[in-house]
Motif scaffolding. Sequence first.
Motif, PDB file in Angstrom:
ATOM      1  N   GLY A 144       0.761  -1.234   0.092  1.00 53.23           N
ATOM      2  CA  GLY A 144       0.045  -0.050  -0.249  1.00 53.23           C
ATOM      3  C   GLY A 144       0.718   1.001   0.123  1.00 53.23           C
ATOM      4  N   ASN A 145       2.010   1.234   0.601  1.00 54.95           N
ATOM      5  CA  ASN A 145       2.697   2.429   0.843  1.00 54.95           C
ATOM      6  C   ASN A 145       3.831   2.669  -0.509  1.00 54.95           C
ATOM      7  OD1 ASN A 145       1.614   2.672   3.551  1.00 54.95           O
ATOM      8  ND2 ASN A 145       3.466   1.716   4.515  1.00 54.95           N
ATOM      9  N   SER A 146       4.059   1.591  -1.210  1.00 54.75           N
ATOM     10  CA  SER A 146       5.111   1.817  -2.081  1.00 54.75           C
ATOM     11  C   SER A 146       4.818   2.796  -3.243  1.00 54.75           C
ATOM     12  CB  SER A 146       5.738   0.619  -2.643  1.00 54.75           C
ATOM     13  OG  SER A 146       4.443  -0.207  -3.395  1.00 54.75           O
ATOM     14  N   THR A 147       3.687   2.560  -3.836  1.00 55.02           N
ATOM     15  CA  THR A 147       3.378   3.265  -5.018  1.00 55.02           C
ATOM     16  C   THR A 147       2.658   4.650  -4.517  1.00 55.02           C
ATOM     17  OG1 THR A 147       2.641   1.328  -6.123  1.00 55.02           O
ATOM     18  CG2 THR A 147       1.685   3.536  -6.568  1.00 55.02           C
ATOM     19  N   THR A 148       1.842   4.525  -3.262  1.00 54.30           N
ATOM     20  CA  THR A 148       1.328   5.871  -2.781  1.00 54.30           C
ATOM     21  C   THR A 148       2.462   6.879  -2.325  1.00 54.30           C
ATOM     22  OG1 THR A 148      -0.443   4.563  -1.951  1.00 54.30           O
ATOM     23  CG2 THR A 148      -0.194   6.842  -0.979  1.00 54.30           C
ATOM     24  N   GLU A 149       3.556   6.452  -1.819  1.00 56.44           N
ATOM     25  CA  GLU A 149       4.672   7.324  -1.434  1.00 56.44           C
ATOM     26  C   GLU A 149       5.434   7.786  -2.548  1.00 56.44           C
ATOM     27  OE1 GLU A 149       7.184   5.422   1.357  1.00 56.44           O
ATOM     28  OE2 GLU A 149       5.444   5.526   3.002  1.00 56.44           O
ATOM     29  N   ALA A 150       5.696   6.776  -3.611  1.00 50.12           N
ATOM     30  CA  ALA A 150       6.454   7.310  -4.843  1.00 50.12           C
ATOM     31  C   ALA A 150       5.579   8.186  -5.690  1.00 50.12           C
ATOM     32  CB  ALA A 150       6.609   5.876  -5.775  1.00 50.12           C
ATOM     33  N   ARG A 151       4.251   8.215  -5.562  1.00 54.36           N
ATOM     34  CA  ARG A 151       3.139   8.891  -6.258  1.00 54.36           C
ATOM     35  C   ARG A 151       3.388  10.234  -5.766  1.00 54.36           C
ATOM     36  NH1 ARG A 151      -1.794  10.980  -7.487  1.00 54.36           N
ATOM     37  NH2 ARG A 151      -2.612  10.489  -9.593  1.00 54.36           N
ATOM     38  N   SER A 152       3.483  10.312  -4.414  1.00 53.21           N
ATOM     39  CA  SER A 152       3.526  11.916  -3.777  1.00 53.21           C
ATOM     40  C   SER A 152       4.910  12.638  -4.112  1.00 53.21           C
ATOM     41  CB  SER A 152       3.661  11.602  -2.378  1.00 53.21           C
ATOM     42  OG  SER A 152       4.771  11.218  -1.856  1.00 53.21           O
ATOM     43  N   TYR A 153       5.704  12.106  -4.635  1.00 48.09           N
ATOM     44  CA  TYR A 153       7.000  12.764  -5.458  1.00 48.09           C
ATOM     45  C   TYR A 153       6.654  13.484  -6.744  1.00 48.09           C
ATOM     46  CZ  TYR A 153       9.668  10.993  -1.477  1.00 48.09           C
ATOM     47  OH  TYR A 153      10.253  10.761  -0.357  1.00 48.09           O
ATOM     48  N   TRP A 154       5.472  12.629  -7.414  1.00 50.85           N
ATOM     49  CA  TRP A 154       5.466  13.080  -8.825  1.00 50.85           C
ATOM     50  C   TRP A 154       4.204  14.150  -8.776  1.00 50.85           C
ATOM     51  CZ3 TRP A 154       5.303   9.422 -13.442  1.00 50.85           C
ATOM     52  CH2 TRP A 154       6.362   8.541 -13.304  1.00 50.85           C
ATOM     53  N   LYS A 155       4.789  15.314  -8.279  1.00 48.99           N
ATOM     54  CA  LYS A 155       3.802  16.636  -8.282  1.00 48.99           C
ATOM     55  C   LYS A 155       3.285  16.850  -9.634  1.00 48.99           C
ATOM     56  CE  LYS A 155       4.636  16.799  -3.694  1.00 48.99           C
ATOM     57  NZ  LYS A 155       3.815  16.532  -2.906  1.00 48.99           N
ATOM     58  N   PRO A 156       4.072  17.332 -10.668  1.00 43.19           N
ATOM     59  CA  PRO A 156       3.632  17.778 -11.886  1.00 43.19           C
ATOM     60  C   PRO A 156       2.822  16.751 -12.469  1.00 43.19           C
ATOM     61  CG  PRO A 156       5.833  17.343 -12.093  1.00 43.19           C
ATOM     62  CD  PRO A 156       5.369  16.920 -10.621  1.00 43.19           C
ATOM     63  N   LEU A 157       1.666  16.024 -12.195  1.00 43.03           N
ATOM     64  CA  LEU A 157       1.197  15.121 -13.014  1.00 43.03           C
ATOM     65  C   LEU A 157       0.721  15.415 -14.215  1.00 43.03           C
ATOM     66  CD1 LEU A 157      -0.443  12.775  -9.982  1.00 43.03           C
ATOM     67  CD2 LEU A 157       1.505  12.098 -11.254  1.00 43.03           C
ATOM     68  N   THR A 158       0.031  16.798 -14.230  1.00 45.31           N
ATOM     69  CA  THR A 158      -0.621  17.371 -15.396  1.00 45.31           C
ATOM     70  C   THR A 158       0.497  17.243 -16.474  1.00 45.31           C
ATOM     71  OG1 THR A 158      -2.163  18.196 -13.999  1.00 45.31           O
ATOM     72  CG2 THR A 158      -1.810  19.186 -16.249  1.00 45.31           C
ATOM     73  N   SER A 159       1.573  17.922 -16.091  1.00 49.66           N
ATOM     74  CA  SER A 159       2.898  18.205 -17.064  1.00 49.66           C
ATOM     75  C   SER A 159       3.119  16.815 -17.609  1.00 49.66           C
ATOM     76  CB  SER A 159       3.969  18.697 -16.417  1.00 49.66           C
ATOM     77  OG  SER A 159       3.532  20.086 -15.943  1.00 49.66           O
ATOM     78  N   ILE A 160       3.215  15.726 -16.894  1.00 51.16           N
ATOM     79  CA  ILE A 160       3.654  14.491 -17.119  1.00 51.16           C
ATOM     80  C   ILE A 160       2.552  13.905 -18.437  1.00 51.16           C
ATOM     81  CG2 ILE A 160       3.960  12.137 -16.595  1.00 51.16           C
ATOM     82  CD1 ILE A 160       5.076  13.274 -14.102  1.00 51.16           C
ATOM     83  N   GLN A 161       1.212  14.276 -17.899  1.00 50.13           N
ATOM     84  CA  GLN A 161       0.291  13.752 -18.767  1.00 50.13           C
ATOM     85  C   GLN A 161       0.173  14.368 -20.008  1.00 50.13           C
ATOM     86  OE1 GLN A 161      -2.249  10.972 -18.392  1.00 50.13           O
ATOM     87  NE2 GLN A 161      -1.942  11.174 -20.517  1.00 50.13           N
ATOM     88  N   GLN A 162       0.383  15.537 -20.119  1.00 48.04           N
ATOM     89  CA  GLN A 162       0.584  16.588 -21.324  1.00 48.04           C
ATOM     90  C   GLN A 162       1.863  16.030 -22.313  1.00 48.04           C
ATOM     91  OE1 GLN A 162       0.963  20.454 -19.615  1.00 48.04           O
ATOM     92  NE2 GLN A 162      -1.220  20.867 -19.375  1.00 48.04           N
ATOM     93  N   LYS A 163       2.897  15.553 -21.664  1.00 52.43           N
ATOM     94  CA  LYS A 163       4.030  15.246 -22.514  1.00 52.43           C
ATOM     95  C   LYS A 163       3.889  13.780 -23.100  1.00 52.43           C
ATOM     96  CE  LYS A 163       8.266  15.147 -23.995  1.00 52.43           C
ATOM     97  NZ  LYS A 163       8.639  16.182 -25.023  1.00 52.43           N
TER      98      LYS A 163
END
Length: 287
Positions: free
Chosen positions: A18-37
Amino acid sequence: MPAEHERPRAARVERLRGNSTTEARSYWKPLTSIQQKLTSIGSPLTPDQLLARAQTISCSGCHLVKENGAGANNDVGLSSPVPSNNLLFTHTSEQTEEIPGEPGRTLFQISTPLTDEFLPYREQVMNDFLFGNPVLGFELSGLWTSTQAPLSLVTGWVTEGIRALRIGTPNAWNQVKSAPFSTAGLTPVGNKLELDFFTSPRQPNPSWLGTLTVLLSIPSAGIYNQFVGTTNLSTLSQNAFSTVTYTLAAPNVTALNASPSDVSLTIELNVNAGSGPYFVDNVRFSN
């Protein structure tokens, strides 16, 4: 259900899942920018699927796969999800099970990812390497050359074995030639030539993607750069492999079944300069 002595470990594993993906995702702040790319390069992936793919090449790719809920990381944007592990964390167990067909004999349990995915895949890779044609399977470097296009063998885009041919296209017209090979181990050769072709989503001119053409040479049979077939790339799916099939002329089939040792293929790509890269894998003869 885990055995009694395994339950504390199972609880810890579930917390890690439960923690591995949730914690890793917390570092991915610019999710919108990543989706745009991702969208701009024609990728159908989401940021979460991209993160899940990154995790597959870490320890968690084998040991911390979770299907549902917070931290789920088995959706990597493919037709099938990453398989979950019936043994939770490890792939071998101290628990035993009876050997099928051998009453009274037991063996240590191994995980379903091992039995259903990893071991069958490794067996297939070994068979392809030992018994497949190294030219047609793109498993060895240096067997395909081009004076126009940069070539390399890659492991990320394959349909057979562990490698495929990557074709960069800084030029509009590119000719890629194989080394000579024998059909001695391929007979009887059918009347079809098939290959798996990956059409790049990066297309400067979406209204015209270009063409793929295949030529055949067998000098000992008097056959030089004979036209096999051509394909309009606009008819193929982008960002995916498509199987392309060509029908061989009867004299070519006869010559191929004589087991010549000087067969070679030429792939011509007439595309938009700067498109690509493109990938080719699993060239084969069939009926």
